[in-house]
Design a protein around this motif. Sequence first.
Motif, short mmCIF file in Angstrom:
data_model
loop_
_atom_site.label_atom_id
_atom_site.label_comp_id
_atom_site.label_asym_id
_atom_site.label_seq_id
_atom_site.Cartn_x
_atom_site.Cartn_y
_atom_site.Cartn_z
N GLU A 1 0.84 -1.21 0.00
CA GLU A 1 0.00 0.00 0.00
C GLU A 1 0.86 1.24 0.00
N TRP A 2 1.22 1.69 -1.19
CA TRP A 2 1.99 2.91 -1.30
C TRP A 2 1.11 3.97 -1.94
N PHE A 3 0.98 5.08 -1.29
CA PHE A 3 0.22 6.24 -1.78
C PHE A 3 -1.25 5.92 -2.04
N GLU A 4 -1.79 4.98 -1.29
CA GLU A 4 -3.19 4.60 -1.48
C GLU A 4 -4.13 5.76 -1.14
N GLN A 5 -3.71 6.60 -0.20
CA GLN A 5 -4.59 7.69 0.24
C GLN A 5 -4.38 8.97 -0.56
N LEU A 6 -3.49 8.92 -1.52
CA LEU A 6 -3.21 10.10 -2.33
C LEU A 6 -4.24 10.18 -3.44
N ASP A 7 -5.07 11.21 -3.41
CA ASP A 7 -6.12 11.33 -4.42
C ASP A 7 -5.69 12.34 -5.47
N VAL A 8 -5.34 11.82 -6.63
CA VAL A 8 -4.86 12.72 -7.70
C VAL A 8 -5.82 12.72 -8.88
N TYR B 1 3.76 11.85 -8.41
CA TYR B 1 4.34 10.54 -8.11
C TYR B 1 5.85 10.55 -8.22
N GLN B 2 6.35 11.28 -9.21
CA GLN B 2 7.81 11.34 -9.38
C GLN B 2 8.44 11.96 -8.13
N ALA B 3 7.81 13.02 -7.62
CA ALA B 3 8.32 13.66 -6.40
C ALA B 3 8.18 12.72 -5.21
N ALA B 4 7.04 12.04 -5.13
CA ALA B 4 6.80 11.15 -3.99
C ALA B 4 7.82 10.04 -3.92
N LEU B 5 8.35 9.64 -5.08
CA LEU B 5 9.27 8.50 -5.14
C LEU B 5 10.73 8.94 -5.08
N GLU C 1 10.10 -1.94 -8.61
CA GLU C 1 8.72 -2.46 -8.61
C GLU C 1 7.73 -1.39 -8.18
N ILE C 2 8.09 -0.65 -7.13
CA ILE C 2 7.20 0.42 -6.64
C ILE C 2 7.06 1.50 -7.70
N ILE C 3 8.18 1.85 -8.36
CA ILE C 3 8.15 2.90 -9.39
C ILE C 3 7.26 2.44 -10.55
N LYS C 4 7.39 1.15 -10.88
CA LYS C 4 6.58 0.62 -11.99
C LYS C 4 5.09 0.69 -11.66
N ARG C 5 4.76 0.40 -10.40
CA ARG C 5 3.35 0.38 -10.00
C ARG C 5 2.70 1.74 -10.12
N THR C 6 3.52 2.79 -9.97
CA THR C 6 2.95 4.14 -10.04
C THR C 6 3.07 4.72 -11.45
N ASP C 7 3.56 3.92 -12.41
CA ASP C 7 3.63 4.39 -13.79
C ASP C 7 2.21 4.75 -14.24
N PRO C 8 2.01 5.96 -14.76
CA PRO C 8 0.63 6.39 -15.05
C PRO C 8 -0.08 5.53 -16.09
N ILE C 9 0.67 5.05 -17.08
CA ILE C 9 0.01 4.24 -18.12
C ILE C 9 -0.45 2.91 -17.51
#
Lengths: 190, 353
Positions: B264-271, B283-287, B337-345
Amino acid sequence: MSRAYRISVSESLRKVVKASDHVSTDIELLEVLPKEQMSALLAAELEGQGFERDGDLLVRQQDGVTISIDPNSGKITVSAELCEEVDLKQDVSGWADEDFGRFGRKRAEEQLRKQAKEGLEQQAQSKEEKLTQQATEQLEGVLRDLQGELDGTVNRVTAQALKQKAAQIGEIKEITEDTENGSMTIVLEV
Amino acid sequence: MKEVSEFEARLLRIVQCLMHHTTVEQTLALLVKPIRRPRCLSRNCVELVQDMLSKGVTEWLARSGWSNSRFLQDSEVVSGRLWHRHPTPSLKLSFSSNSMELLLWLTSQNFVEPKSHPQITKRDLTLGDRLLLLMTFSVIRATLGGPVLLKQPGFRGHGLIELMFPKDVAVSTSSVEPQLEFWCQRDHAWVLESLQDKLAHQWFRIERDKRRMSDHKDMQKIGELQTRAVDALFDGVQQHDRKDLCVFLLMAGWHLKTTVPSDEWFEQLDVRSLRMADRSAVYQAALAWFSAMNRLGEWNSQAQAVGFYDEDYQASQLWKSQWERFDGDQLCRWSAEIIKRTDPIRAVAADNA
């Protein structure tokens, strides 16, 4: 005795409202062959999927969205740009007092015109926000299926590269591809 | 027993607080109540301040630098406690009139609404002065005076303040450029060595807390400052061949990986209300830490290629041993893996799967 009277002003604004959105990511290709050869295979595969050369990039238009891929770096940029010509009008009314004469009327009108212009800017801002939302939705619409398409592209390019690499090592006796689970078996005689 | 005036007694109590001997809550009343500044201080007071600073700053550094560690010195690996690795003269701290000026300012002004700035000359700041600034911010950052302190000379662009407390700095001020090259220089790097544990702990807490953040604006500010601070640190350590000073990032990551569930990374972040380009930026900043792991992984690959006859063999061996100690390979895979999960596409495709 002073008398108040009503003043109305009307301002209009015609402008082109622009909105855009974009997103970038990278294609991850295993370097089965040297980088230049992998890039060439990727470029050929993408051209087969309707991408066209634009300098160093391969570009495709889809549902108002532009997908551009650099086969050398593997960078993908998906962008949506919208523009709309808007014709806005804002009517504002207020009161002035006869006692303040012509100067008072002028000042009241200036104030109302300023309010009207601010109203127009707000309308234009609102239009831009809606257009931006539209651009984002257009982008999301294309992205929904794009990942699957890219995964398929990567698999095919990797399969091609493996075949070429195998041919360099020895004589290919048999190639079996299972499209269901995405596996490929190459039998070589070395 | 030494006699001091009322003003001096307050000043000494504030110094006690800055040396982490009392809490800021116990000292708040003194920090917010302005008092007329005397023309000069008594000899008793000055001697007491000198004594408290020399012992207090040393103790604060020693509490972090006491453990047996290995670091580079002139391209050789040395091990032991901080005061065993470095000869005593090189650990000497001096304090200039800037330190006294800071203390006088804190005592005489309401630190939340000061009527003037402390007359600190940035170019004359000694190592001791800079450590006092760091300790001051460390104590006061969580109060209303924290953002005010960042506007005073010497605090903004300090380097270690931004590196250690990016969350407090980012939400209070904008576009700060951390200056970290100073702390990587030969005569000052021992400070970074002694603060490795503190830095690891801070970064672990920041990354752990970011998982639950919902404000995307704050997230972006914090992450962007972290990235600038880490980039400045990387530039500094590369310039002075001291990559070992970045071990705290590995330590923080190892603690994060072993104590925090990774699903659960950034689950509460509503973008959802943002454009996709803006979501990517958030996301880039968050990571920031995860992206930093890429660079550390590159350093490890470079270290693997160094031969025993090369000049930086010792440095590369030290780096590889630290990498192995904190399972750098696994941290790299996990970060990717975490970076991949937040990939926007991928995120859009996953939402619609």
